[in-house]
Design a protein around this motif. Sequence first.
Motif, PDB file in Angstrom:
ATOM      1  N   THR A 483       7.000  -1.728  -6.027  1.00 59.44           N
ATOM      2  CA  THR A 483       8.809  -1.694  -7.400  1.00 59.44           C
ATOM      3  C   THR A 483       8.005  -0.485  -7.515  1.00 59.44           C
ATOM      4  OG1 THR A 483       7.258  -2.487  -8.725  1.00 59.44           O
ATOM      5  CG2 THR A 483       8.607  -3.773  -7.830  1.00 59.44           C
ATOM      6  N   GLY A 494       0.595   2.518  -3.353  1.00 59.31           N
ATOM      7  CA  GLY A 494       0.055   0.893  -2.497  1.00 59.31           C
ATOM      8  C   GLY A 494       0.514   0.940  -1.555  1.00 59.31           C
ATOM      9  N   THR A 495       0.487   0.064  -0.755  1.00 61.34           N
ATOM     10  CA  THR A 495       0.985  -0.471   0.612  1.00 61.34           C
ATOM     11  C   THR A 495       1.075  -1.704   0.789  1.00 61.34           C
ATOM     12  OG1 THR A 495      -1.352  -1.833   0.667  1.00 61.34           O
ATOM     13  CG2 THR A 495      -1.175   0.301   2.467  1.00 61.34           C
ATOM     14  N   GLY A 496       1.859  -1.698  -0.836  1.00 61.80           N
ATOM     15  CA  GLY A 496       2.296  -3.924  -0.792  1.00 61.80           C
ATOM     16  C   GLY A 496       1.946  -4.641  -0.008  1.00 61.80           C
ATOM     17  N   LEU A 499      -0.841  -7.605  -2.968  1.00 63.73           N
ATOM     18  CA  LEU A 499      -0.671  -9.327  -3.488  1.00 63.73           C
ATOM     19  C   LEU A 499      -0.745  -9.912  -2.059  1.00 63.73           C
ATOM     20  CD1 LEU A 499       1.825  -7.670  -6.531  1.00 63.73           C
ATOM     21  CD2 LEU A 499      -0.479  -9.091  -7.153  1.00 63.73           C
TER      22      LEU A 499
HETATM   23  P1  ADP Z   1      -0.398  -2.639  -3.682  1.00 62.89           P
HETATM   24  O1  ADP Z   1      -1.472  -2.741  -2.617  1.00 62.89           O
HETATM   25  O2  ADP Z   1       0.733  -1.327  -2.996  1.00 62.89           O
HETATM   26  O3  ADP Z   1      -0.587  -2.169  -4.966  1.00 62.89           O
HETATM   27  P2  ADP Z   1       0.650  -4.537  -4.048  1.00 62.89           P
HETATM   28  O4  ADP Z   1       1.152  -5.767  -3.251  1.00 62.89           O
HETATM   29  O5  ADP Z   1      -0.816  -5.109  -4.963  1.00 62.89           O
HETATM   30  O6  ADP Z   1       0.962  -3.321  -3.829  1.00 62.89           O
HETATM   31  O7  ADP Z   1       1.647  -4.603  -5.278  1.00 62.89           O
HETATM   32  C1  ADP Z   1       3.227  -4.751  -4.908  1.00 62.89           C
HETATM   33  C2  ADP Z   1       3.553  -3.945  -6.202  1.00 62.89           C
HETATM   34  O8  ADP Z   1       3.392  -4.873  -7.276  1.00 62.89           O
HETATM   35  C3  ADP Z   1       2.991  -2.753  -6.900  1.00 62.89           C
HETATM   36  O9  ADP Z   1       4.161  -2.037  -5.924  1.00 62.89           O
HETATM   37  C4  ADP Z   1       4.155  -2.966  -7.982  1.00 62.89           C
HETATM   38  O10 ADP Z   1       4.425  -2.269  -8.165  1.00 62.89           O
HETATM   39  C5  ADP Z   1       3.510  -3.570  -8.629  1.00 62.89           C
HETATM   40  N1  ADP Z   1       2.450  -4.015  -9.207  1.00 62.89           N
HETATM   41  C6  ADP Z   1       1.527  -4.651  -8.562  1.00 62.89           C
HETATM   42  N2  ADP Z   1       0.541  -5.495  -9.719  1.00 62.89           N
HETATM   43  C7  ADP Z   1       1.486  -4.743 -10.842  1.00 62.89           C
HETATM   44  C8  ADP Z   1       0.631  -4.765 -12.566  1.00 62.89           C
HETATM   45  N3  ADP Z   1      -0.187  -5.026 -13.025  1.00 62.89           N
HETATM   46  N4  ADP Z   1       2.119  -4.029 -12.953  1.00 62.89           N
HETATM   47  C9  ADP Z   1       3.116  -3.764 -12.678  1.00 62.89           C
HETATM   48  N5  ADP Z   1       3.350  -3.565 -10.817  1.00 62.89           N
HETATM   49  C10 ADP Z   1       2.380  -3.846 -10.716  1.00 62.89           C
END
Ligand code: ADP
Length: 534
Positions: A483, A494-496, A499
């Motif tokens: 996002t 990031g790669t998305g 999580l």
């Molecule tokens: P990445 O490995 O690219 O960070 P994640 O899967 O960890 O991808 O995160 C996916 C998305 O969730 C991110 O692009 C981000 O926008 C959102 N995100 C994750 N953690 C947070 C947080 N603590 N605060 C705000 N947005 C977050």
Amino acid sequence: MFRFKGSLQFKFMSAIICIVVPLLGIIFLWQGVTEERQAWTQVINQARVLTRQIILTRQWVSDSQGLFLRQDTPGAQGGGKFYSDLLTTQRGVMQRFTPSMVTKQLSLYSYRQNLYRFRLAGIAPMNPENRPDEFETAAIKSFAQAANTEYYSLADHNGEAVFQYSVPLYVDETCLSCHKNYTSGTVSGCLSIHLPAQHVLDSLSRGKITLFMSALALIVLTVMTLYFLVHYLVLRPLGTLEAVAEGISRGEFPANIHIGGSHEMNRVGQALSSMSAKLEEGRNRLEEEVHKATSDLALANEELKTLDRLKSEFLATMSHELRSPLTSIRGGLDYLRRTESAPDRQNYLHIMDKNVSRLTHLVTDIFDITRIEAKKIDWNFAAADMAELVGEIVEIMGPLAQEHGLRLCVQPSGPMVALADVERIEQVIVNLTDNAIKYSPNGGAVDFALQSEGNEIRIQVRDHGPGIPPGDREAIFKKFHTTPSSGRGEKPGGTGLGLAICSQIVRAHGGRIWVEDNEGEGSVFTFTLPAAKE
Ligand code: ADP
């Protein structure tokens, strides 16, 4: 609005009873009243004829100035002693009988033969026996005052019903010869007749009982006939229809449906048979199509699975193969950054280092997710204190947080022992902490909390970053979902996958992971793990 509830049979029978019973009741009541009226009309007519005859006889005697009867004959017995008109003839002594005496004699004859009684009553009789009784007084009054020509009533005489009938007697010229005080044309008295009426009452009450019983029998017969007609012509065929419809809904399609009851019902049965045949045909066709579509789908699914497996294998192989050259590049870069002093070259080296880090991160993430999805990870579940693990991670990541002016705070708790693969859970916590640092504004804090709830351990990472919009809170746990939010105005970059990997690892432990709003400023990531049994 009033709604008449109940079964069809109940409604039908209620309607029939409500219509038939009062209708038949009225008909029979009318019949009873008519019969009673006819019976009494007959009695009145009989009384009229009798009185007419008596009056004619009396008239004839009056016109003849009385009758001479031989005194020693039975017919002259009890003739009364008011008249001394005696005539001695060759046949014996004859006594003159006045009209009222003749009437009295006739009445005695009739009474002796148990027929009927009649008598004359006068307003001012010469013979005291002819004084009017209560009924006759009322009759004379009605004749004199209301000019009625007859008067009658039903009376009880020693327990026997008697019909009393009376007609007026008028003063004529012949009366004046004896009754000097009379005025011609006026009512002189009445002729009253008593007819036995008990037999009429008895026959009427017998008639009423017969009528009532017939009405009852007719009502019962009508209701029963209608009940059986409704049952056999409507309800039974409806029951058969219901059973057939239930059968069809269970998937039974009878070929020849016979409903019975009437032509109409049989036609419904025929229509149902043809509908059932068409339904069966349609179902068979549909089954064939579904069968074919399922096999096609299964085939496509197999192909997709093969493709997915090939893709995962390719990604795994590729990421594995990429890791070694990337490690060599990073080693070379580290050496160059240490030895190179020219600032512009250092700048290029820094950019290269940053991109190699991102590439390494991406390759590692792809490698991890493909291995988890391909179930190629050997999980080492063991009891481990999560509070201790969080403490260690906070210590390791403290310097990174400080770089962004952030504090990592752990809420104190006792040991929180979970059944977990420590290496993988460390990866989850590091990932969540990394995101929290990445998205928090400078100068804030990231809070860690651990709780034990029932059979699970809950681990929470709370930040004060931009938070995650409600619509994205589920999607961010899917692969490659990012996002455009960032605490420091940078692109996430990031790669998305982070999580998605966390979610897969937590689920492999039998736990759950989710994100909530941190009271309007930031996010709270929570995941659960099964508590280790002691
Ligand atoms: P990445 O490995 O690219 O960070 P994640 O899967 O960890 O991808 O995160 C996916 C998305 O969730 C991110 O692009 C981000 O926008 C959102 N995100 C994750 N953690 C947070 C947080 N603590 N605060 C705000 N947005 C977050």
